[in-house]
Design a protein around this motif. Structure first.
Motif, PDB file in Angstrom:
ATOM      1  N   SER A  67     -32.534  86.222  36.180  1.00 40.00           N
ATOM      2  CA  SER A  67     -33.345  85.304  35.837  1.00 40.00           C
ATOM      3  C   SER A  67     -33.379  84.232  36.680  1.00 40.00           C
ATOM      4  N   CYS A  68     -34.623  83.094  36.429  1.00 43.47           N
ATOM      5  CA  CYS A  68     -34.578  82.064  37.299  1.00 43.47           C
ATOM      6  C   CYS A  68     -35.454  80.988  36.194  1.00 43.47           C
ATOM      7  N   LEU A  69     -35.383  79.551  36.766  1.00 45.51           N
ATOM      8  CA  LEU A  69     -35.928  78.638  36.077  1.00 45.51           C
ATOM      9  C   LEU A  69     -36.938  78.001  36.821  1.00 45.51           C
ATOM     10  N   ILE A  70     -38.016  77.738  36.418  1.00 46.68           N
ATOM     11  CA  ILE A  70     -39.120  77.098  36.932  1.00 46.68           C
ATOM     12  C   ILE A  70     -38.918  75.829  36.066  1.00 46.68           C
ATOM     13  N   LEU A  71     -38.801  74.674  36.822  1.00 46.77           N
ATOM     14  CA  LEU A  71     -38.608  73.361  36.168  1.00 46.77           C
ATOM     15  C   LEU A  71     -39.156  72.160  36.817  1.00 46.77           C
ATOM     16  N   ASP A  72     -40.033  71.603  36.062  1.00 48.09           N
ATOM     17  CA  ASP A  72     -40.846  70.209  36.434  1.00 48.09           C
ATOM     18  C   ASP A  72     -40.082  69.184  36.397  1.00 48.09           C
ATOM     19  N   VAL A  73     -40.233  68.405  37.732  1.00 53.71           N
ATOM     20  CA  VAL A  73     -39.281  67.350  37.605  1.00 53.71           C
ATOM     21  C   VAL A  73     -39.418  66.310  36.997  1.00 53.71           C
ATOM     22  N   ARG A  74     -40.811  65.905  36.504  1.00 51.44           N
ATOM     23  CA  ARG A  74     -41.196  64.690  35.627  1.00 51.44           C
ATOM     24  C   ARG A  74     -41.457  65.390  33.991  1.00 51.44           C
ATOM     25  N   LEU A  75     -40.663  65.200  33.350  1.00 50.39           N
ATOM     26  CA  LEU A  75     -40.564  65.510  32.005  1.00 50.39           C
ATOM     27  C   LEU A  75     -40.742  64.297  31.180  1.00 50.39           C
ATOM     28  N   ARG A  76     -41.170  64.566  29.771  1.00 47.59           N
ATOM     29  CA  ARG A  76     -41.397  63.527  29.094  1.00 47.59           C
ATOM     30  C   ARG A  76     -40.150  62.705  28.606  1.00 47.59           C
ATOM     31  N   ASN A  77     -39.457  63.532  28.262  1.00 46.70           N
ATOM     32  CA  ASN A  77     -38.146  62.771  27.686  1.00 46.70           C
ATOM     33  C   ASN A  77     -36.656  62.879  28.649  1.00 46.70           C
ATOM     34  N   LYS A  78     -37.086  63.471  29.892  1.00 46.27           N
ATOM     35  CA  LYS A  78     -35.765  63.736  30.580  1.00 46.27           C
ATOM     36  C   LYS A  78     -36.169  64.218  32.040  1.00 46.27           C
ATOM     37  N   ASN A  79     -35.697  63.595  33.152  1.00 46.46           N
ATOM     38  CA  ASN A  79     -35.611  63.864  34.319  1.00 46.46           C
ATOM     39  C   ASN A  79     -35.400  65.153  34.668  1.00 46.46           C
ATOM     40  N   GLY A  80     -36.148  65.878  35.308  1.00 52.37           N
ATOM     41  CA  GLY A  80     -35.661  67.376  35.838  1.00 52.37           C
ATOM     42  C   GLY A  80     -34.425  67.372  36.605  1.00 52.37           C
ATOM     43  N   LEU A  81     -34.292  66.651  37.512  1.00 49.48           N
ATOM     44  CA  LEU A  81     -32.986  66.554  38.345  1.00 49.48           C
ATOM     45  C   LEU A  81     -31.754  66.394  37.589  1.00 49.48           C
ATOM     46  N   THR A  82     -31.961  65.225  36.487  1.00 49.14           N
ATOM     47  CA  THR A  82     -30.850  65.241  35.562  1.00 49.14           C
ATOM     48  C   THR A  82     -30.724  66.318  34.763  1.00 49.14           C
ATOM     49  N   PHE A  83     -31.572  67.072  34.304  1.00 47.70           N
ATOM     50  CA  PHE A  83     -31.351  68.365  33.677  1.00 47.70           C
ATOM     51  C   PHE A  83     -30.816  69.373  34.405  1.00 47.70           C
ATOM     52  N   GLN A  84     -31.083  69.354  35.619  1.00 46.43           N
ATOM     53  CA  GLN A  84     -30.366  70.333  36.639  1.00 46.43           C
ATOM     54  C   GLN A  84     -29.030  70.099  36.796  1.00 46.43           C
ATOM     55  N   LYS A  85     -28.451  68.925  36.865  1.00 47.56           N
ATOM     56  CA  LYS A  85     -27.262  68.547  36.950  1.00 47.56           C
ATOM     57  C   LYS A  85     -26.371  68.924  35.574  1.00 47.56           C
ATOM     58  N   GLU A  86     -27.079  68.759  34.484  1.00 49.06           N
ATOM     59  CA  GLU A  86     -26.622  68.955  32.972  1.00 49.06           C
ATOM     60  C   GLU A  86     -26.262  70.709  33.145  1.00 49.06           C
ATOM     61  N   ILE A  87     -27.268  71.490  33.641  1.00 50.72           N
ATOM     62  CA  ILE A  87     -27.122  72.811  33.705  1.00 50.72           C
ATOM     63  C   ILE A  87     -25.835  73.450  34.556  1.00 50.72           C
TER      64      ILE A  87
END
Length: 235
Positions: A67-87
């Protein structure tokens, strides 16, 4: 298109044609983008799951398939880069491909340094995205194969008896059967039997093969003390 995608006639990409059992996850808070990407993935017979937020994605069950994740950088409630770190911190090992309508060099560098597979500024070519997805799925397939092989190796190691496990570090140190027998205070024939069982149960065809598997298991060679009288007589 307003969603930043450039949809083209459906043509199977060589990099994605064989990924029918894989899953592509898309996290973007814009419904048109999610629909366009889902259409693109399905046009090459790929399974896709779309989500409007990182939280929704995390709550969704994920089967153990490439699998892979296609992720938008600018989300309404969270920055995509921040979410990448959390992952990464959560131990979820999934290749990430970023996309954004407001990308810049600094953002791209941060994403790639954090382990992103690729970074696309909208609009982007469908084929480029498909190629990136194919590479991401190939990497994840390799990871899954390695994890499965390690799990099978650990299961095999668990079948060793306590004495057989005791022999392993001596084998890794390259000691002869008679040297191991002296170290363990057992007969040479007993060591020979244990050695054979270790090689059979761990499916090792040679000592170098056993060494590689032991390294994967985190097993260290036995340190032979000079006083034991065995130094300088290893195989």
């Amino acid at each position: 298109m307003s969603n930043g995608l450039v949809l083209q006639p459906s043509v199977k990409s060589s990099s994605t044609a064989d990924w029918h059992d894989a899953v592509v996850y898309v996290v973007d808070d814009e419904a048109p983008v999610r629909r366009a990407l889902a259409t693109l993935m399905r046009s090459v017979d790929m399974h896709v799951e779309t989500f409007s937020s990182p939280e929704e994605f995390l709550q969704h069950p994920r089967p153990p398939v490439p699998s892979c994740l296609i992720l938008d950088v600018r989300l309404r409630n969270k920055n995509g880069l921040t979410f990448q770190k959390e992952i990464l911190q959560s131990g979820l090992r999934i290749p990430v491909v970023f996309m954004t309508g407001h990308g810049d060099i600094e953002m791209t560098v941060k994403a790639m340094k954090a382990g992103a597979m690729d970074f696309f500024a909208k609009p982007f070519r469908d084929q480029d995205m498909l190629d990136a997805i194919g590479q991401a799925l190939a990497r994840d397939a390799t990871r899954l194969q390695s994890e499965l092989a390690l799990a099978e190796l650990r299961a095999s190691y668990e079948t060793l008896s306590p004495r057989e496990r005791e022999v392993v570090p001596f084998l890794l140190a390259g000691l002869l059967n008679k040297q191991i027998a002296s170290e363990m205070s057992v007969s040479e024939i007993t060591v020979k039997v244990h050695r054979g069982q270790v090689m059979r149960k761990l499916k090792s065809r040679s000592l170098p093969d056993l060494v590689r598997k032991a390294e994967a298991l985190g097993i260290e060679p036995h340190e032979v003390r000079p006083s034991s009288g065995t130094s300088g007589t290893r195989q």
